[in-house]
Design a protein around this motif. Sequence first.
Motif, short mmCIF file in Angstrom:
data_model
loop_
_atom_site.label_atom_id
_atom_site.label_comp_id
_atom_site.label_asym_id
_atom_site.label_seq_id
_atom_site.Cartn_x
_atom_site.Cartn_y
_atom_site.Cartn_z
N GLY A 164 0.81 -1.22 0.00
CA GLY A 164 0.00 0.00 0.00
C GLY A 164 0.84 1.26 0.00
N HIS A 165 1.89 1.26 0.80
CA HIS A 165 2.74 2.45 0.88
C HIS A 165 3.65 2.58 -0.34
N MET A 166 3.96 1.48 -1.01
CA MET A 166 4.69 1.60 -2.27
C MET A 166 3.80 2.25 -3.32
N GLY A 167 2.51 1.97 -3.25
CA GLY A 167 1.57 2.68 -4.11
C GLY A 167 1.56 4.16 -3.82
N ALA A 227 4.12 5.78 -2.69
CA ALA A 227 5.39 6.29 -3.20
C ALA A 227 5.30 6.59 -4.70
N VAL A 228 4.51 5.81 -5.43
CA VAL A 228 4.30 6.10 -6.85
C VAL A 228 3.66 7.47 -7.02
N THR A 229 2.70 7.78 -6.15
CA THR A 229 2.06 9.10 -6.18
C THR A 229 3.07 10.21 -5.88
N VAL A 230 3.92 9.98 -4.90
CA VAL A 230 4.96 10.96 -4.55
C VAL A 230 5.89 11.19 -5.75
N ARG A 231 6.31 10.10 -6.36
CA ARG A 231 7.21 10.23 -7.51
C ARG A 231 6.55 10.99 -8.65
N ALA A 232 5.29 10.68 -8.91
CA ALA A 232 4.59 11.37 -9.99
C ALA A 232 4.42 12.85 -9.67
N ALA A 233 4.05 13.17 -8.44
CA ALA A 233 3.86 14.56 -8.05
C ALA A 233 5.18 15.33 -8.07
N GLY A 234 6.27 14.63 -7.80
CA GLY A 234 7.57 15.26 -7.80
C GLY A 234 8.20 15.40 -9.17
N GLY A 235 7.59 14.74 -10.15
CA GLY A 235 8.07 14.86 -11.52
C GLY A 235 9.27 14.01 -11.84
N PHE A 236 9.51 12.95 -11.02
CA PHE A 236 10.67 12.09 -11.32
C PHE A 236 10.26 10.67 -11.63
N GLY A 237 9.14 10.51 -12.33
CA GLY A 237 8.73 9.19 -12.82
C GLY A 237 8.01 8.39 -11.77
N THR A 238 7.18 7.46 -12.22
CA THR A 238 6.40 6.66 -11.28
C THR A 238 7.12 5.42 -10.81
N GLY A 239 8.12 4.98 -11.55
CA GLY A 239 8.81 3.75 -11.20
C GLY A 239 8.12 2.51 -11.69
N ILE A 240 6.93 2.66 -12.27
CA ILE A 240 6.15 1.50 -12.73
C ILE A 240 6.69 1.04 -14.08
#
Length: 201
Positions: free
Chosen positions: A183-186, A188-201
Amino acid sequence: MDARDLFLEQHALMHSAAVGGNKMSSAERTFAGLTDAQMRVRPREDLNSVAWLMWHISRAEDIMVNTILSGRAQVVDDGWMKKLGITRRDFGIGMNSAEVTDLSGQIELGALREYRDAVGLRTREIVSGLKADGWDGVISPESVQRAATDGAFGARTEALSKAFPGRPRSAVLNGIALFHSAGHMGEAVTVRAAGGFGTGI
């Protein structure tokens, strides 16, 4: 495949390749390849940092698997508090925004990644040694009180001390080491997207 094998297969997805041997694990895609600044940033006030999320899921797994389920010392007690550069013994539930920001900026990121791996390896060691009846039974009040006395629950000590006793051991193991991390890795995907450094998916 029995329950132990299934758990270990799913657990490998929650950790780095160094822990579970899966180079395409959810953890590898979520946490790898980020700069220190990207790990620490909170793109919005309502989002945690990726560093905080890694710390949070690591501490939850360490506390629940070791202190509560196994009755043994936590991985963090093997000198990790000094290496991490922080003093908190809880897993962050109930922290306010300023505390999240402070921890995100202070924690030693190299040590955090190593600690995450150490926690995962300990969990796999414990689960690999479980006999069939090791999945049975419920969480004892004594084990929860031991964790509470050790400072594991922070601001939510009273509530969590009442919430965990009596829960099935297997549900807590799977819930914390698998579902909670996922759940928290999900998040982190939101954090990455909001930060503009890719989702990692």
